[in-house]
Every structure is written in structure tokens, then in C-alpha cells.
Design an enzyme around this catalytic site. Sequence first.
Site, PDB file in Angstrom:
ATOM      1  N   GLU A  50      -3.649  -4.702   2.926  1.00  0.00           N
ATOM      2  CA  GLU A  50      -4.989  -3.963   2.797  1.00  0.00           C
ATOM      3  C   GLU A  50      -5.773  -4.614   1.995  1.00  0.00           C
ATOM      4  O   GLU A  50      -6.304  -5.723   1.803  1.00  0.00           O
ATOM      5  CB  GLU A  50      -4.363  -2.545   2.326  1.00  0.00           C
ATOM      6  CG  GLU A  50      -3.173  -2.216   3.126  1.00  0.00           C
ATOM      7  CD  GLU A  50      -3.032  -0.606   3.025  1.00  0.00           C
ATOM      8  OE1 GLU A  50      -1.713  -0.098   2.855  1.00  0.00           O
ATOM      9  OE2 GLU A  50      -3.733   0.274   2.773  1.00  0.00           O
TER      10      GLU A  50
ATOM     11  N   ASP B  70      -3.670   8.713   7.550  1.00  0.00           N
ATOM     12  CA  ASP B  70      -3.276   7.613   6.816  1.00  0.00           C
ATOM     13  C   ASP B  70      -2.705   8.133   5.588  1.00  0.00           C
ATOM     14  O   ASP B  70      -3.145   9.217   5.320  1.00  0.00           O
ATOM     15  CB  ASP B  70      -3.967   6.333   6.601  1.00  0.00           C
ATOM     16  CG  ASP B  70      -3.424   5.060   6.384  1.00  0.00           C
ATOM     17  OD1 ASP B  70      -3.990   4.060   6.897  1.00  0.00           O
ATOM     18  OD2 ASP B  70      -2.376   4.879   5.976  1.00  0.00           O
TER      19      ASP B  70
END
Length: 606
Positions: free
Chosen positions: A494, A286
Site C-alpha cells: 500500500e 476496504d
Amino acid sequence: AAPLYRDASAPVEARVRDLLGRMTLREKAAQMAQIERTVASPRALTELGAGSVLNAGGSAPRDRASPADWAAMVDGMQRHALASRLGVPILYGTDAVHGHNNVYGATVFPHNVGIGATRDTELARRIGEATALEVRATGIHWTFAPCVAVCRDPRWGRCYESYSEDPEIVRSMTTIVSGLQGQPPADHPHGYPFLASVRENVLACAKHFVGDGGTDKGVNEGNAICSYEDLEAIHMTPYPDCIAQGVATVMASYSKWNGEPLHSSRYLLTDVLKGKLGFKGFVISDWEGIDRLCEPQQPRGSDYRYCIAQSVNAGMDMIMIPHRFEKFLEDIVFLVETGEIPMSRIDDAVERILRVKFISGVFEHPFSDQSLLDTVGCKEHRLLAREAVCKSLVLLKNGKDQKAPFLPLAKNAKRILVAGTHADDIGYQCGGWTIAWHGDSGKITLGTSILEAVQESMGVQTEVVYEKCPTEATIENGDFSYAVVVVGEVPYAEWTGDRTDLGIPFNGSELITRVASKIPTLVIVISGRPLVIESQVLEKIEALVAAWLPGSECTGITDCLFGDHDFIGTLPVTWYRSVDQLPINAGDANYDPLFPVGYGLKMFQS
Ligand SMILES: OC[C@@H]1[C@@H](O)[C@H](O)[C@@H](O)c2nc(CNc3ccccc3)cn21
């Protein structure tokens, strides 16, 4: 004669071996790097040969860039890559997670939690097909989707990216992989990456491996504390289905399992994913995922060599750097030359990356196909999104008693009130990962708001009164047949979505109570997850619909409200009574939710 790797008729593995054999260590290391579009310079692409480029959420060629602008940007980068010594093309990746959501005017589909509510696996595939066309139209080869997280706690800021808390529902929705990439033939070798058509399909990315949805208390990038059996049974379940469909890439999770970061877990990335599950595509980190491996002892990425060695040796094949490419190159070359990272690991990583590039067709067709430009936001895709919205709605209450159902609403009412913060806001109804990384409010892209859909549905003789926050006078003297109150969450992504207080924002319950005390009221909740609805509020309203994050086509909502279609959606996640119950999942002992997984009413008795 042309080198073997350029021969499209040669077997892929022969082309991989031939090309790998021609590459220097620096060229191999560069293929393992994914850099952000803002640093994808001619030097990075031609001189250094970076393997891949991405755009961060919200990073676009310009405001309201057209599909042609996007395609020109990607093609420009590709031209630089093809000018490198061996002319290895880049793969460009983007987060097209509910349609091509970074692109102004693209079709925005419901987020995954709403798709989970439909239980319609063919719909998921069709959404993948439509999304692949709109992504290809912009010259992009690869989407970082689907997220196959199994969200076990709604306090997590990404639970709307999860199809369900039930691993079987998540696994069933992985048909989107075949929509995005195309369906592999029956004899397709297990675990091998697949792409049907370079023109109409894009590479997919199953994420985030593994246990992202199981972090303790739903803390984003947190720690999943569970046995290997639970990790496998709950969080790993969707991956064999993605791998069986030839998913080309897998993204590692920021999170930890029993304290061990996934980004440096050799057991999970190599022994399990590549060994036991037989995955033969490549694993990508990521964003700055390896930089976090230095935390919390030192500042993020302070000992970058340590981060690179830990992650690459664990089985990471491509690093989403995304900015300090040259530092990465220097460090990884140093680590190989000093024996910290064996050359065999580099060769394995680059083999996997080249394998995906060869099967993707990008060597033969490196540039965009202009003939696809009109598919972005086209009528057909908007109708598909409208169908998805309709099927994603969950009817939680219909009438104060069964004998007097409140829905379908009358189209010929004299006067109705539409109210609430989310009644007329395209940005709110799309949620996060839309145009901007964390989403936004207002007219952020093309689409139909709920208010517009109601206005379009009503007969000419009906007066539709809209007040975001209706006054007492309006409520008292309005003489309305009924009210539609639309409330919910503001967009988030997120960590910005992590919440422990899960009441309806903007004093939504107070607004509902004020309106419902005087006017028969339908409440529509726009949210990425179930929100707390107090029992005294629930008693006051006539009807309640969970609409999740429906995206751009909210005509799909009025298709149900006015009875053109019945509700078919059922809860993919537990609708809890209070946050004190969390985490609460179907199958728990003493499972006592307000509405259980699977709950959903119909208007017309079947
Ligand atoms: O956008 C790339 C990835 C995405 O695919 C992952 O699902 C997600 O975990 C993810 N997080 C970031 C970092 N977030 C960020 C937000 C705004 C600006 C720059 C980075 C990037 N990405």
C-alpha cells in the site's frame, strides 16, 4: 419442522427470504459487519451475530501458526456464531493474494505482475485452484483476491498487485476466479455468485472497484482523474469477466474518481456495478474505508453516522469495520430508525450477504476439513509455483551482441560469483503481503532462495562464491567465469510502496558497475515494478532478467538460467527510461520506453 432456511434442498432465494423475514433490525445490521479476528469475541459472534471476520495482513493465531492452529481458530469462531439465535454462520476472509501468504509454510506464488508476464491464463486458473485448497485447509471460506487493478503508474505502491497496465491482459488473468471458486455451468444465471465445492473452493473478491490503479501520479488511495469512457475502458474492463464467472464479492476502492470517493459513489456501486453490470453478490468496503469518508475535513471517522449513511446508501453491503463493531451497530440502527437509511437498502444488503452464504455451502458445512491440512505448502503446489516463476521471468538482454548470447549459463564453470542484496533472502523475493502485511527480509517462511537454487544447479566441480556486497579484492582476484548479481526492492504494501525515486535501492547500479567492470555479469532484478536502469549500466552487463516478486520457489529462476526451459515471459508493464517519462503506457503518443509492453527475448531461436 425445521425452518425453511435450514432446508438445503430448498431454492436459495426461498431460503434467503425465509431467513431475512425472521431477523430483527439489529441482527440484519450485524450481518453487514466484518470484524477483525482480535475482536471476534463470543459476545460479538453469539450475542450480537457479526456476519464476518477477517485477519489483517500479518494477524495470525500466533507466530508460525500451523494450518491446524488456523483451522481451530476459525472453527472456534464458527461455533460461537452457530450458537446465535438464528445460528447464521460467519464467513471468514483473508488476503490470500499470492498463495495463502499469511500462513507460515504455505506455497508463495509470484505476485500478480509476474503472472501477467506469463500471459498464461490456464496457469492463473491453476494457481487459483491450489490457493483455494490451501485456504480451505485452514478453515477459511473467502479470499480478498484477485486484485484486478490496471496499474497505469509504477510510482503506485501496489502496482505489483496489478497483472498489467493493459486492461486486456488483466481481464484475461481473471481466470483465477474460476480457479478459486470453481467453474460455473454454462447456464449459470448472469451475475449470480457461484461456488463449486465447499470442500475445495473459496469465495473470491474482485478488487478494488474501480480505478484503484489509475490514481493521479500513482498516489495510493488517491484520485483517478478521467472520463467515464476511460474509467470504463481501462479500469472497469476486468469486472464483467469476474462477474461472468460468478465472483461472489467485490471490494470497493479507497480511491476517488474525479474527486468522488468510491466508498460513497451510488452511481458506480449501485447504478453501474449492480445495475448495468448485473452483480448479484455483495460489495464490501476496504479496511476503515468508510471512516475515510469524513476526511479531510474532520479526523478519520469522527462523524461515523455520516460515514455509514453515505456508504450504505451508496450501495455498500458489508463494512470492513474492523474494530468498533458495537458503535457501528448502534449508529446503523439509529440511522434506519430515523429513516436516514431505508429498510429496503438494509434488506437488499442482507439479502446479498445471505445469498453468498447459502451458495457457499457454509450452512451445511460450517467447519474445516482436516483431510486438507497436508495440502498447505505441498510438493505439487511448490512445483506449480516453480513453473509460474519460470514463466514469469522476462529476458531483457542476452549478450553484448546477438551473435554471442550469454545465457544459458554454463553449469560446469570452475568458479562463479553470486552477489547482491536479493540473492539469498526469501523475504525479499516474496515481497509484500507475505507473513507480515508489508513483508519482511530473511527466512520469513519456507522456500528456496536464488543462491540456494544456483548452488543446487551447479555441478560438484563448480565453486559458488557468495558475497552480498563483494569486496574489490574479491572482484579483482576472484578469477570467476561469470557473476550473477541479484538486486531490487525491499518488500512494501500500500502507501509504504509509493515512490517517486525508482532507482535500484541499496546503490544497486553502483554494485552492478563494480562487478560488471571486471566479470561477465548477469543481473537479476527482484522488484514489484520496472526500476530505472541507466544506459551506461545496461551497456556494461552481459544479460538482464526481470524476475518481479517470484515468491518462495526460486528454483524456477535457475530452470531458465541454465537452459532447462527457455524464457517465455514478456513485459506486462512499460519499462520506462526515467521517472520523468511517468506516466507512460503502451498506446501513448510518442511512446519511447527502454523496453515496451510485450518485450521479452528468448534464448533459443524458435
Ligand atoms: O487486509 C484487508 C484489506 C485488503 O484486502 C485490501 O486490499 C487493502 O487495501 C487493505 N488495507 C488494509 C489496511 N491496512 C492495514 C495494514 C496493517 C494493519 C492494519 C491494516 C486492509 N486491507
